[in-house]
Design a protein around this motif. Structure first.
Motif, PDB file in Angstrom:
ATOM      1  N   LYS A  50       0.828  -1.203   0.000  1.00  0.00           N
ATOM      2  CA  LYS A  50       0.000   0.000   0.000  1.00  0.00           C
ATOM      3  C   LYS A  50       0.861   1.252   0.000  1.00  0.00           C
ATOM      4  O   LYS A  50       0.577   2.225  -0.715  1.00  0.00           O
ATOM      5  N   LEU A  51       1.959   1.237   0.788  1.00  0.00           N
ATOM      6  CA  LEU A  51       2.858   2.390   0.825  1.00  0.00           C
ATOM      7  C   LEU A  51       3.537   2.590  -0.521  1.00  0.00           C
ATOM      8  O   LEU A  51       3.677   3.732  -1.001  1.00  0.00           O
ATOM      9  N   ASP A  52       3.983   1.482  -1.155  1.00  0.00           N
ATOM     10  CA  ASP A  52       4.618   1.597  -2.474  1.00  0.00           C
ATOM     11  C   ASP A  52       3.643   2.130  -3.503  1.00  0.00           C
ATOM     12  O   ASP A  52       4.012   2.952  -4.354  1.00  0.00           O
ATOM     13  N   ALA A  53       2.396   1.684  -3.431  1.00  0.00           N
ATOM     14  CA  ALA A  53       1.390   2.159  -4.374  1.00  0.00           C
ATOM     15  C   ALA A  53       1.117   3.640  -4.174  1.00  0.00           C
ATOM     16  O   ALA A  53       0.957   4.392  -5.143  1.00  0.00           O
ATOM     17  N   GLN A  54       1.059   4.071  -2.928  1.00  0.00           N
ATOM     18  CA  GLN A  54       0.840   5.495  -2.653  1.00  0.00           C
ATOM     19  C   GLN A  54       1.989   6.331  -3.196  1.00  0.00           C
ATOM     20  O   GLN A  54       1.779   7.408  -3.763  1.00  0.00           O
ATOM     21  N   ASP A  55       3.247   5.833  -3.027  1.00  0.00           N
ATOM     22  CA  ASP A  55       4.404   6.557  -3.537  1.00  0.00           C
ATOM     23  C   ASP A  55       4.358   6.634  -5.060  1.00  0.00           C
ATOM     24  O   ASP A  55       4.883   7.602  -5.660  1.00  0.00           O
ATOM     25  N   ALA A  56       3.761   5.630  -5.712  1.00  0.00           N
ATOM     26  CA  ALA A  56       3.660   5.618  -7.175  1.00  0.00           C
ATOM     27  C   ALA A  56       2.474   6.437  -7.669  1.00  0.00           C
ATOM     28  O   ALA A  56       2.240   6.512  -8.891  1.00  0.00           O
ATOM     29  N   GLY A  57       1.716   7.022  -6.756  1.00  0.00           N
ATOM     30  CA  GLY A  57       0.604   7.884  -7.140  1.00  0.00           C
ATOM     31  C   GLY A  57      -0.709   7.171  -7.336  1.00  0.00           C
ATOM     32  O   GLY A  57      -1.682   7.759  -7.821  1.00  0.00           O
ATOM     33  N   VAL A  58      -0.777   5.886  -6.944  1.00  0.00           N
ATOM     34  CA  VAL A  58      -2.022   5.142  -7.093  1.00  0.00           C
ATOM     35  C   VAL A  58      -2.970   5.538  -5.965  1.00  0.00           C
ATOM     36  O   VAL A  58      -2.601   5.497  -4.788  1.00  0.00           O
ATOM     37  N   LYS A  59      -4.158   5.939  -6.299  1.00  0.00           N
ATOM     38  CA  LYS A  59      -5.146   6.313  -5.303  1.00  0.00           C
ATOM     39  C   LYS A  59      -6.010   5.104  -4.938  1.00  0.00           C
ATOM     40  O   LYS A  59      -6.347   4.292  -5.791  1.00  0.00           O
ATOM     41  N   ALA A  60      -6.352   5.038  -3.649  1.00  0.00           N
ATOM     42  CA  ALA A  60      -7.170   3.926  -3.176  1.00  0.00           C
ATOM     43  C   ALA A  60      -8.159   4.435  -2.147  1.00  0.00           C
ATOM     44  O   ALA A  60      -8.021   5.549  -1.618  1.00  0.00           O
ATOM     45  N   ARG A  61      -9.192   3.648  -1.909  1.00  0.00           N
ATOM     46  CA  ARG A  61     -10.182   4.023  -0.906  1.00  0.00           C
ATOM     47  C   ARG A  61      -9.584   3.995   0.499  1.00  0.00           C
ATOM     48  O   ARG A  61      -8.621   3.300   0.751  1.00  0.00           O
ATOM     49  N   GLY A  62     -10.223   4.704   1.389  1.00  0.00           N
ATOM     50  CA  GLY A  62      -9.815   4.665   2.788  1.00  0.00           C
ATOM     51  C   GLY A  62      -8.765   5.700   3.115  1.00  0.00           C
ATOM     52  O   GLY A  62      -8.281   6.457   2.249  1.00  0.00           O
ATOM     53  N   LYS A  63      -8.417   5.727   4.402  1.00  0.00           N
ATOM     54  CA  LYS A  63      -7.454   6.693   4.897  1.00  0.00           C
ATOM     55  C   LYS A  63      -6.055   6.367   4.396  1.00  0.00           C
ATOM     56  O   LYS A  63      -5.664   5.199   4.318  1.00  0.00           O
ATOM     57  N   LYS A  64      -5.294   7.416   4.080  1.00  0.00           N
ATOM     58  CA  LYS A  64      -3.944   7.224   3.579  1.00  0.00           C
ATOM     59  C   LYS A  64      -3.057   6.663   4.693  1.00  0.00           C
ATOM     60  O   LYS A  64      -3.142   7.089   5.836  1.00  0.00           O
ATOM     61  N   LEU A  65      -2.197   5.698   4.335  1.00  0.00           N
ATOM     62  CA  LEU A  65      -1.306   5.069   5.296  1.00  0.00           C
ATOM     63  C   LEU A  65       0.045   5.764   5.284  1.00  0.00           C
ATOM     64  O   LEU A  65       0.571   6.080   4.224  1.00  0.00           O
ATOM     65  N   SER A  66       0.607   6.003   6.474  1.00  0.00           N
ATOM     66  CA  SER A  66       1.931   6.612   6.581  1.00  0.00           C
ATOM     67  C   SER A  66       2.923   5.571   7.069  1.00  0.00           C
ATOM     68  O   SER A  66       2.549   4.554   7.639  1.00  0.00           O
ATOM     69  N   ASP A  67       4.211   5.849   6.820  1.00  0.00           N
ATOM     70  CA  ASP A  67       5.240   4.926   7.297  1.00  0.00           C
ATOM     71  C   ASP A  67       5.233   4.832   8.819  1.00  0.00           C
ATOM     72  O   ASP A  67       5.369   3.732   9.388  1.00  0.00           O
ATOM     73  N   SER A  68       5.081   5.969   9.505  1.00  0.00           N
ATOM     74  CA  SER A  68       5.067   5.955  10.970  1.00  0.00           C
ATOM     75  C   SER A  68       3.849   5.201  11.501  1.00  0.00           C
ATOM     76  O   SER A  68       3.932   4.471  12.497  1.00  0.00           O
ATOM     77  N   GLY A  69       2.711   5.356  10.795  1.00  0.00           N
ATOM     78  CA  GLY A  69       1.513   4.627  11.210  1.00  0.00           C
ATOM     79  C   GLY A  69       1.674   3.132  11.038  1.00  0.00           C
ATOM     80  O   GLY A  69       1.266   2.336  11.911  1.00  0.00           O
ATOM     81  N   ALA A  70       2.290   2.720   9.926  1.00  0.00           N
ATOM     82  CA  ALA A  70       2.512   1.291   9.692  1.00  0.00           C
ATOM     83  C   ALA A  70       3.483   0.720  10.721  1.00  0.00           C
ATOM     84  O   ALA A  70       3.299  -0.392  11.226  1.00  0.00           O
ATOM     85  N   LYS A  71       4.543   1.485  11.057  1.00  0.00           N
ATOM     86  CA  LYS A  71       5.496   1.024  12.074  1.00  0.00           C
ATOM     87  C   LYS A  71       4.819   0.828  13.419  1.00  0.00           C
ATOM     88  O   LYS A  71       5.048  -0.181  14.100  1.00  0.00           O
ATOM     89  N   ALA A  72       3.988   1.802  13.793  1.00  0.00           N
ATOM     90  CA  ALA A  72       3.320   1.721  15.099  1.00  0.00           C
ATOM     91  C   ALA A  72       2.375   0.534  15.162  1.00  0.00           C
ATOM     92  O   ALA A  72       2.329  -0.205  16.162  1.00  0.00           O
ATOM     93  N   ARG A  73       1.626   0.331  14.079  1.00  0.00           N
ATOM     94  CA  ARG A  73       0.661  -0.763  14.074  1.00  0.00           C
ATOM     95  C   ARG A  73       1.355  -2.112  14.117  1.00  0.00           C
ATOM     96  O   ARG A  73       0.941  -3.030  14.840  1.00  0.00           O
TER      97      ARG A  73
END
Length: 565
Positions: free
Chosen positions: A367-390
């Motif tokens: 999901k993070l790689d797709a966001q960096d490539a500009g792909v839009k998806a439903r739902g809240k945007k995921l951040s690296d810090s959020g993924a690390k915490a989760r």
């Protein structure tokens, strides 16, 4: 003579008949008088009976007023009777001598006895004890005079004279302990407390409860014999570490039971430390023999033994059943047991958890790689810090933080599998490590001794379930210690009952036995207000009779019960 109904056609007649024997000695009947047709005597039958009573000179009860009969509520007798007999036979009655010398005007021994019995029969708060007393026939106790303040004052007296009480308890326990070889188990548990206020010397502190939660609590240490008989207890502050409590507790136990010629201490993982090992090795009994011990190595220290276990692990790989071996370690014996089935289960569960976490992490990476490539998806945007915490919290919840390492300092979402830590965890799966200085126990014997420690855990379950030691609602440290002492005495009675029921092959637990005896009740009626009440007890059932026999206790009988009122 007797009354007889005869029939003639469709009509019935009431006759007064006499029985006699004829000259041949044969039984005969002869009619003395026919009183009349039965259907016509219905309204005048009372007159006929009154006339007959008058002729015979007997009192006419038909004209007399019926007596006024009052019934009291039935009270449970069998359970408290049995506990009272056990109390006296074990020697707890000696507490009367302790408290007779005090300044208290109340019967402290009787009040303590009431609270102990309540813990076993219907554990309640101190106010609940008074409600319970209204439902039982306590032998030798004037229930009507007991108040809530009396119960609290008796608890204060218990703590004020704790040394004398402990001496009485130790004295009555000595005959029940094997003097030749006494294996003792020591463990601690947490008891939850209520209330937010603080007092001087408060033992209610926040700590990690056995359920895995931070709670306000006290710590309770209990020493039991190999037969499951509790012989010592102590209350510690709720944030007390387990390891420092071992030596002081053990020294107190040895002082109370000096005649024991050999002691093998068995304790769980939380009580092992290098300081404890050195100090335990130096302890000597009154006989001059060293203290022997069997201590479990905590999992956090397994890495210290990795090199020692490499060769042993080769035996484990082909094992289908539990294997036990012995290795030398620091002048002591290191006993290692490996259970292959438990090892396989632990490895399978760990690998499944790691696979689930890796799958989730890879999903987030995608999901993070797709966001960096500009792909839009439903739902809240995921951040690296959020993924690390989760991922970090998921790893912590799965107890895999030492294997899956989340790089919290990296700006990007990153983690790695520590394969060395994973190999160490798999090396230790299914293994039990025990440190001992016993000279004559086989490796399997050492393992068996340690596994018997589960019995003290059952003792804690009894304290927390049947006796309901917690939650504790008392605020003062002395009251909390008195509450623990009352529950400890209740545990002694419970264990003695269990031993006697078991030795008699009775298919009942102590709580079921007390429930059965509770059905044996005391009844009281009063005929006319001026008369003395008449008291009796219900008939013993076969089951109740067998319970009394198994417990080796005297059964209540009518004269004995009457004498207590």
């Amino acid at each position: 003579m007797f009354l007889k109904i005869t029939r003639s056609g469709t009509r019935q007649y009431l006759q007064l008949v006499e029985a006699f024997r004829d000259e041949a000695g044969k039984a005969r009947h002869r009619t003395l008088v026919t009183l009349g047709r039965l259907d016509q005597l219905t309204d005048s039958l009372d007159s006929v009976i009154s006339g007959l009573l008058k002729v015979t000179g007997r009192p006419n009860f038909l004209d007399a007023a019926l007596p006024a009969v009052e019934f009291e509520s039935a009270r449970a007798l069998g359970n408290v009777w049995a506990l009272n007999e056990l109390w006296e036979s074990l020697g707890f009655g000696e507490l009367r001598r302790v408290f007779r010398k005090t300044r208290h005007s109340i019967d402290v021994e009787a009040l303590i006895r009431v609270m102990v019995f309540n813990r076993l029969c219907d554990p309640e708060s101190k106010l609940g004890v008074l409600r319970w007393l209204d439902t039982v026939a306590m032998p030798g106790v004037e229930v009507e005079t007991i108040t809530h303040q009396h119960l609290l004052r008796s608890m204060d007296a218990l703590v004020d004279h704790q040394a004398d009480v402990d001496a009485v308890v130790a004295n009555l326990l000595r005959p029940l302990i094997d003097q030749e070889l006494s294996v003792v188990f020591y463990d601690m548990t947490t008891i939850r407390t209520e209330g937010l206020a603080t007092v001087d010397g408060d033992v209610r502190q926040y700590g990690m409860a056995k359920e895995g939660l931070i709670a306000r609590q006290v710590m309770l240490g209990v020493v039991q014999t190999g037969d499951g008989l509790p012989i010592y207890h102590e209350v510690f502050a709720g944030n007390t570490a387990e390891s420092p409590t071992l030596l002081p507790t053990l020294k107190t136990v040895l002082e109370r039971f000096p005649s024991i010629s050999r002691v093998v201490l068995v304790a769980d993982r939380g009580l092992l430390s290098l300081d404890n090992l050195e100090a335990l090795s130096e302890i000597r009994l009154e006989s001059g023999k060293p203290l022997e011990f069997v201590l479990a190595v905590p999992g956090r220290r397994y890495s210290e033994f990795a090199d020692l276990l490499r060769d042993f692990q080769r035996q484990c790989e082909a094992a289908e059943q539990e294997i036990v071996d012995e290795l030398p370690w620091r002048g002591l014996r290191l006993i290692v047991a490996h259970h292959p089935e438990l090892a396989r289960q632990a490895q399978t569960l760990r690998r499944e958890r790691i696979e689930t976490l890796e799958t989730q992490a890879n999903t987030w990476v995608g999901k993070l790689d797709a966001q960096d490539a500009g792909v839009k998806a439903r739902g809240k945007k995921l951040s690296d810090s959020g993924a690390k915490a989760r991922l970090y919290h998921a790893v912590k919840d799965a107890r895999l933080a030492n294997i899956i390492r989340v790089d919290l300092k990296n700006e990007r979402f990153a983690y790695e599998i520590d394969h060395d830590a994973l190999a160490l965890a798999e090396l230790m799966d299914g293994k039990l490590l025990l440190v001992t200085n016993t000279p004559d126990l086989s490796p399997q014997g050492v393992v068996d001794r340690y596994k018997s420690l589960a019995d003290i855990e059952r003792g804690f379950r009894v304290l927390k379930s049947e006796i309901e030691i917690g939650p504790v609602f008392h605020r003062l440290p002395e009251r909390i210690k008195a509450h623990a002492a009352i529950c400890f005495i209740a545990l002694i009675l419970y264990r003695v009952m269990r031993q006697r029921l078991s030795s008699a092959d009775a298919p009942l637990s102590p709580e079921r036995a007390l429930e059965e005896l509770q059905k044996l009740q005391r009844h009281q009626i009063r005929i006319n207000q001026a008369d003395r009440p008449v008291t009796g007890i219900s008939r013993l059932s076969e089951t109740q009779d067998r319970v009394f026999a198994a417990l080796r206790l005297k059964k209540p009988t009518q004269p004995q019960q009457l004498s207590l009122l």
